[in-house]
Design a protein around this motif. Structure first.
Motif, PDB file in Angstrom:
ATOM      1  N   SER A 121      23.713  42.509  30.935  1.00 43.87           N
ATOM      2  CA  SER A 121      22.266  42.399  31.145  1.00 43.87           C
ATOM      3  C   SER A 121      21.928  42.446  32.630  1.00 43.87           C
ATOM      4  O   SER A 121      20.826  42.820  33.023  1.00 43.87           O
ATOM      5  CB  SER A 121      21.732  41.111  30.512  1.00 43.87           C
ATOM      6  N   ASN A 122      22.919  42.075  33.470  1.00 45.37           N
ATOM      7  CA  ASN A 122      22.692  42.081  34.906  1.00 45.37           C
ATOM      8  C   ASN A 122      23.956  42.570  35.625  1.00 45.37           C
ATOM      9  O   ASN A 122      24.717  41.771  36.170  1.00 45.37           O
ATOM     10  CB  ASN A 122      22.300  40.673  35.383  1.00 45.37           C
ATOM     11  N   PRO A 123      24.227  43.886  35.618  1.00 51.31           N
ATOM     12  CA  PRO A 123      25.471  44.405  36.186  1.00 51.31           C
ATOM     13  C   PRO A 123      25.592  44.142  37.685  1.00 51.31           C
ATOM     14  O   PRO A 123      24.619  44.300  38.428  1.00 51.31           O
ATOM     15  CB  PRO A 123      25.393  45.910  35.898  1.00 51.31           C
ATOM     16  N   THR A 124      26.779  43.699  38.123  1.00 51.70           N
ATOM     17  CA  THR A 124      26.987  43.354  39.530  1.00 51.70           C
ATOM     18  C   THR A 124      28.202  44.045  40.155  1.00 51.70           C
ATOM     19  O   THR A 124      28.307  44.131  41.367  1.00 51.70           O
ATOM     20  CB  THR A 124      27.204  41.837  39.682  1.00 51.70           C
ATOM     21  N   VAL A 125      29.139  44.526  39.329  1.00 50.71           N
ATOM     22  CA  VAL A 125      30.347  45.183  39.841  1.00 50.71           C
ATOM     23  C   VAL A 125      30.610  46.453  39.022  1.00 50.71           C
ATOM     24  O   VAL A 125      30.071  46.605  37.920  1.00 50.71           O
ATOM     25  CB  VAL A 125      31.577  44.240  39.749  1.00 50.71           C
ATOM     26  N   PRO A 126      31.422  47.375  39.549  1.00 55.54           N
ATOM     27  CA  PRO A 126      31.690  48.628  38.830  1.00 55.54           C
ATOM     28  C   PRO A 126      32.167  48.408  37.398  1.00 55.54           C
ATOM     29  O   PRO A 126      31.847  49.204  36.502  1.00 55.54           O
ATOM     30  CB  PRO A 126      32.790  49.293  39.673  1.00 55.54           C
ATOM     31  N   GLU A 127      32.922  47.331  37.178  1.00 56.59           N
ATOM     32  CA  GLU A 127      33.462  47.064  35.844  1.00 56.59           C
ATOM     33  C   GLU A 127      32.371  46.804  34.799  1.00 56.59           C
ATOM     34  O   GLU A 127      32.634  46.816  33.595  1.00 56.59           O
ATOM     35  CB  GLU A 127      34.411  45.850  35.883  1.00 56.59           C
ATOM     36  N   CYS A 128      31.177  46.564  35.252  1.00 57.64           N
ATOM     37  CA  CYS A 128      30.065  46.318  34.327  1.00 57.64           C
ATOM     38  C   CYS A 128      29.497  47.621  33.757  1.00 57.64           C
ATOM     39  O   CYS A 128      28.679  47.590  32.836  1.00 57.64           O
ATOM     40  CB  CYS A 128      28.932  45.583  35.038  1.00 57.64           C
TER      41      CYS A 128
END
Ligand code: SF4
Length: 59
Positions: free
Chosen positions: A38-45
């Motif tokens: 819901s709130n992506p912060t890193v590439p893995e998201c």
């Protein structure tokens, strides 16, 4: 299989049907990227939503 490399889309996911395999590139003209967070912060998201499992791979 006549796959044409898209040099604009570098991808190392060899398990994907659309990967060139011989080189680390996608063969699609364009791909769709998304996220499972819901709130992506890193590439893995993030995810490639154009991924399709290679039919002869991964069991
Ligand atoms: S569809 Fe996505 S995961 Fe598959 S090869 Fe292309 S960029 Fe990589």
């Amino acid at each position: 299989m006549d796959k044409k490399k898209n040099s604009n889309i570098h991808c190392t996911v060899k398990q994907c049907e659309h990967n060139m395999e011989t080189e680390d590139y996608c063969t699609l003209d364009a791909v769709r990227i998304g996220t499972h967070e819901s709130n992506p912060t890193v590439p893995e998201c993030t995810d490639c939503n154009s991924f399709v499992k290679r039919s002869n791979c991964c069991g």
